[in-house]
Scaffold this motif. Structure first.
Motif, PDB file in Angstrom:
ATOM      1  N   TRP A 234       0.701  -1.198  -0.069  1.00 19.15           N
ATOM      2  CA  TRP A 234      -0.079  -0.030  -0.052  1.00 19.15           C
ATOM      3  C   TRP A 234       0.934   1.194   0.008  1.00 19.15           C
ATOM      4  CZ3 TRP A 234      -4.934  -1.177  -0.774  1.00 19.15           C
ATOM      5  CH2 TRP A 234      -5.293  -2.493  -0.230  1.00 19.15           C
ATOM      6  N   ILE A 235       0.320   2.309  -0.799  1.00 21.57           N
ATOM      7  CA  ILE A 235       0.978   3.646  -0.812  1.00 21.57           C
ATOM      8  C   ILE A 235       0.121   4.615  -0.194  1.00 21.57           C
ATOM      9  CG2 ILE A 235       1.963   5.528  -2.159  1.00 21.57           C
ATOM     10  CD1 ILE A 235       3.056   3.254  -4.250  1.00 21.57           C
ATOM     11  N   CYS A 236       0.366   5.582   0.629  1.00 22.81           N
ATOM     12  CA  CYS A 236      -0.381   6.516   1.034  1.00 22.81           C
ATOM     13  C   CYS A 236       0.267   7.830   0.580  1.00 22.81           C
ATOM     14  CB  CYS A 236      -0.563   6.522   2.678  1.00 22.81           C
ATOM     15  SG  CYS A 236      -1.869   7.737   3.313  1.00 22.81           S
ATOM     16  N   GLN A 237      -0.565   8.490  -0.088  1.00 21.58           N
ATOM     17  CA  GLN A 237      -0.276   9.821  -0.562  1.00 21.58           C
ATOM     18  C   GLN A 237      -0.977  11.038   0.255  1.00 21.58           C
ATOM     19  OE1 GLN A 237      -0.974   9.744  -4.936  1.00 21.58           O
ATOM     20  NE2 GLN A 237       1.307   9.066  -5.322  1.00 21.58           N
ATOM     21  N   VAL A 238      -0.342  11.858   0.720  1.00 24.48           N
ATOM     22  CA  VAL A 238      -0.782  12.736   1.779  1.00 24.48           C
ATOM     23  C   VAL A 238      -0.619  14.272   1.422  1.00 24.48           C
ATOM     24  CG1 VAL A 238       1.025  12.528   3.252  1.00 24.48           C
ATOM     25  CG2 VAL A 238      -1.009  13.557   4.069  1.00 24.48           C
ATOM     26  N   ASP A 239      -1.398  15.163   1.492  1.00 24.26           N
ATOM     27  CA  ASP A 239      -1.187  16.668   1.219  1.00 24.26           C
ATOM     28  C   ASP A 239      -1.941  17.565   2.263  1.00 24.26           C
ATOM     29  OD1 ASP A 239       0.367  18.639   0.203  1.00 24.26           O
ATOM     30  OD2 ASP A 239      -0.976  18.494  -1.867  1.00 24.26           O
ATOM     31  N   ALA A 240      -1.616  18.801   2.237  1.00 26.47           N
ATOM     32  CA  ALA A 240      -2.458  19.685   3.001  1.00 26.47           C
ATOM     33  C   ALA A 240      -2.670  20.970   2.022  1.00 26.47           C
ATOM     34  CB  ALA A 240      -1.777  20.218   4.362  1.00 26.47           C
ATOM     35  N   SER A 241      -3.598  21.850   2.382  1.00 31.73           N
ATOM     36  CA  SER A 241      -3.882  22.865   1.596  1.00 31.73           C
ATOM     37  C   SER A 241      -4.074  23.959   2.684  1.00 31.73           C
ATOM     38  CB  SER A 241      -5.141  22.797   0.760  1.00 31.73           C
ATOM     39  OG  SER A 241      -5.458  24.160   0.002  1.00 31.73           O
ATOM     40  N   TRP A 242      -3.167  25.101   2.788  1.00 30.78           N
ATOM     41  CA  TRP A 242      -3.197  25.982   3.665  1.00 30.78           C
ATOM     42  C   TRP A 242      -3.034  27.564   2.708  1.00 30.78           C
ATOM     43  CZ3 TRP A 242       0.357  30.052   5.139  1.00 30.78           C
ATOM     44  CH2 TRP A 242       0.314  30.640   6.414  1.00 30.78           C
ATOM     45  N   ILE A 243      -4.031  28.311   3.350  1.00 30.39           N
ATOM     46  CA  ILE A 243      -3.878  29.806   2.824  1.00 30.39           C
ATOM     47  C   ILE A 243      -3.818  30.808   3.922  1.00 30.39           C
ATOM     48  CG2 ILE A 243      -5.099  31.421   1.274  1.00 30.39           C
ATOM     49  CD1 ILE A 243      -5.867  29.352  -0.584  1.00 30.39           C
TER      50      ILE A 243
ATOM     51  N   ARG B 105      -7.205  32.277   5.148  1.00 29.73           N
ATOM     52  CA  ARG B 105      -8.311  31.362   5.370  1.00 29.73           C
ATOM     53  C   ARG B 105      -8.584  31.017   6.772  1.00 29.73           C
ATOM     54  NH1 ARG B 105     -11.191  29.151   1.266  1.00 29.73           N
ATOM     55  NH2 ARG B 105     -11.384  30.467  -0.485  1.00 29.73           N
ATOM     56  N   GLU B 106      -9.460  30.563   7.479  1.00 34.00           N
ATOM     57  CA  GLU B 106      -9.550  30.036   8.637  1.00 34.00           C
ATOM     58  C   GLU B 106      -9.332  28.506   9.021  1.00 34.00           C
ATOM     59  OE1 GLU B 106     -13.149  31.742  10.417  1.00 34.00           O
ATOM     60  OE2 GLU B 106     -12.726  33.837   9.912  1.00 34.00           O
ATOM     61  N   THR B 107      -9.541  27.953   7.821  1.00 36.36           N
ATOM     62  CA  THR B 107      -9.278  26.641   7.872  1.00 36.36           C
ATOM     63  C   THR B 107      -8.365  26.240   6.807  1.00 36.36           C
ATOM     64  OG1 THR B 107     -11.013  26.274   6.184  1.00 36.36           O
ATOM     65  CG2 THR B 107     -11.748  26.126   8.409  1.00 36.36           C
ATOM     66  N   THR B 108      -7.784  24.822   7.282  1.00 36.07           N
ATOM     67  CA  THR B 108      -6.756  24.219   6.518  1.00 36.07           C
ATOM     68  C   THR B 108      -7.625  22.784   5.920  1.00 36.07           C
ATOM     69  OG1 THR B 108      -4.757  24.989   7.822  1.00 36.07           O
ATOM     70  CG2 THR B 108      -4.254  23.000   6.661  1.00 36.07           C
ATOM     71  N   GLY B 109      -7.238  22.498   4.791  1.00 37.67           N
ATOM     72  CA  GLY B 109      -7.567  21.228   4.244  1.00 37.67           C
ATOM     73  C   GLY B 109      -6.445  20.191   4.035  1.00 37.67           C
TER      74      GLY B 109
ATOM     75  N   THR C 109      -3.631  26.158  11.004  1.00 36.54           N
ATOM     76  CA  THR C 109      -2.336  25.739  11.409  1.00 36.54           C
ATOM     77  C   THR C 109      -1.503  27.022  11.362  1.00 36.54           C
ATOM     78  OG1 THR C 109      -1.751  24.674   9.447  1.00 36.54           O
ATOM     79  CG2 THR C 109      -2.689  23.413  11.060  1.00 36.54           C
ATOM     80  N   GLU C 110      -0.416  26.715  12.146  1.00 34.36           N
ATOM     81  CA  GLU C 110       0.564  27.869  12.191  1.00 34.36           C
ATOM     82  C   GLU C 110       1.260  28.214  10.899  1.00 34.36           C
ATOM     83  OE1 GLU C 110       3.555  27.887  15.490  1.00 34.36           O
ATOM     84  OE2 GLU C 110       2.371  26.283  16.357  1.00 34.36           O
ATOM     85  N   SER C 111       1.554  27.233   9.976  1.00 33.50           N
ATOM     86  CA  SER C 111       2.402  27.377   8.783  1.00 33.50           C
ATOM     87  C   SER C 111       1.939  26.452   7.795  1.00 33.50           C
ATOM     88  CB  SER C 111       3.515  27.366   8.967  1.00 33.50           C
ATOM     89  OG  SER C 111       3.952  26.090   9.397  1.00 33.50           O
ATOM     90  N   PRO C 112       2.317  26.384   6.573  1.00 29.86           N
ATOM     91  CA  PRO C 112       2.144  25.367   5.694  1.00 29.86           C
ATOM     92  C   PRO C 112       2.802  24.299   6.085  1.00 29.86           C
ATOM     93  CG  PRO C 112       2.651  27.134   4.586  1.00 29.86           C
ATOM     94  CD  PRO C 112       2.892  27.600   5.839  1.00 29.86           C
TER      95      PRO C 112
END
Length: 177
Positions: free
Chosen positions: A25-34, A37-41, A63-66
């Motif tokens: 299994w491979i798990c690809q992970v990412d976050a979206s931060w602006i 914005r008040e939320t992070t994806g 969150t604090e930073s990307p």
């Protein structure tokens, strides 16, 4: 005669050890931060033999930073994977800095120390764990999940074995690769 039997038995013992099989299994992970914005994806996709098997995405408070967002996304993906019984995983992230911090113990990053400690603790729960950097173009499904959930008013986490409608064009594009 006894010596001969003993020697024959020793001949059957392999002298070389084989490297363990890589995780299925491979798990690809990412976050979206602006910053505005008040939320992070956060998003991740678990892949088996090139086919996406599980999609997950959720919104979290800013969150604090990307880099913090990427670490939080990895922690969440690791926890969710373990909760679903994926004990042997290879993780992929398009955040080179985070991957380097995890792979090297000689680099200090005090602001991220709690997250790095949690990641390293979670690593020990897996039978097999590895992590590598991949370019954003190869992490497009996790990237699409993170951006999609951040930009939409989804109040509950997304968990499905099928492609979310907002990611369908991207996922179809990846199937051709």
């Amino acid at each position: 005669m006894e010596d001969m039997v003993m020697n024959e038995a020793l001949e059957d013992v392999p002298t070389e050890t084989q490297a363990p099989e890589p995780p299925q299994w491979i798990c690809q992970v990412d976050a979206s931060w602006i910053s505005s914005r008040e939320t992070t994806g956060l998003g991740f996709v678990i892949i088996d033999a090139g086919a996406a098997a599980l999609f997950e995405a959720k919104r979290v408070n800013m969150t604090e930073s990307p880099l913090h967002a990427e670490a939080e996304g990895l922690i969440w993906a690791m926890q969710e994977s373990l909760n679903r019984g994926y004990m042997s995983l290879h993780f992929e992230s398009d955040c080179q800095q985070l991957v380097n911090l995890i792979q090297r113990d000689d680099e200090e990053w005090p602001a991220l120390a709690p997250e790095l400690d949690e990641i390293k603790a979670l690593c020990t729960s897996f039978d097999t764990f590895s992590i590598a950097y991949v370019s954003r173009s190869l992490n497009i499904r996790a990237d699409g999940l993170a951006k999609g959930v951040r930009s939409r008013d989804l109040r509950v986490p997304y968990l499905q074995s099928c492609t979310p409608w907002w990611l369908a064009p991207v996922a179809n594009q990846m199937e051709a690769v």
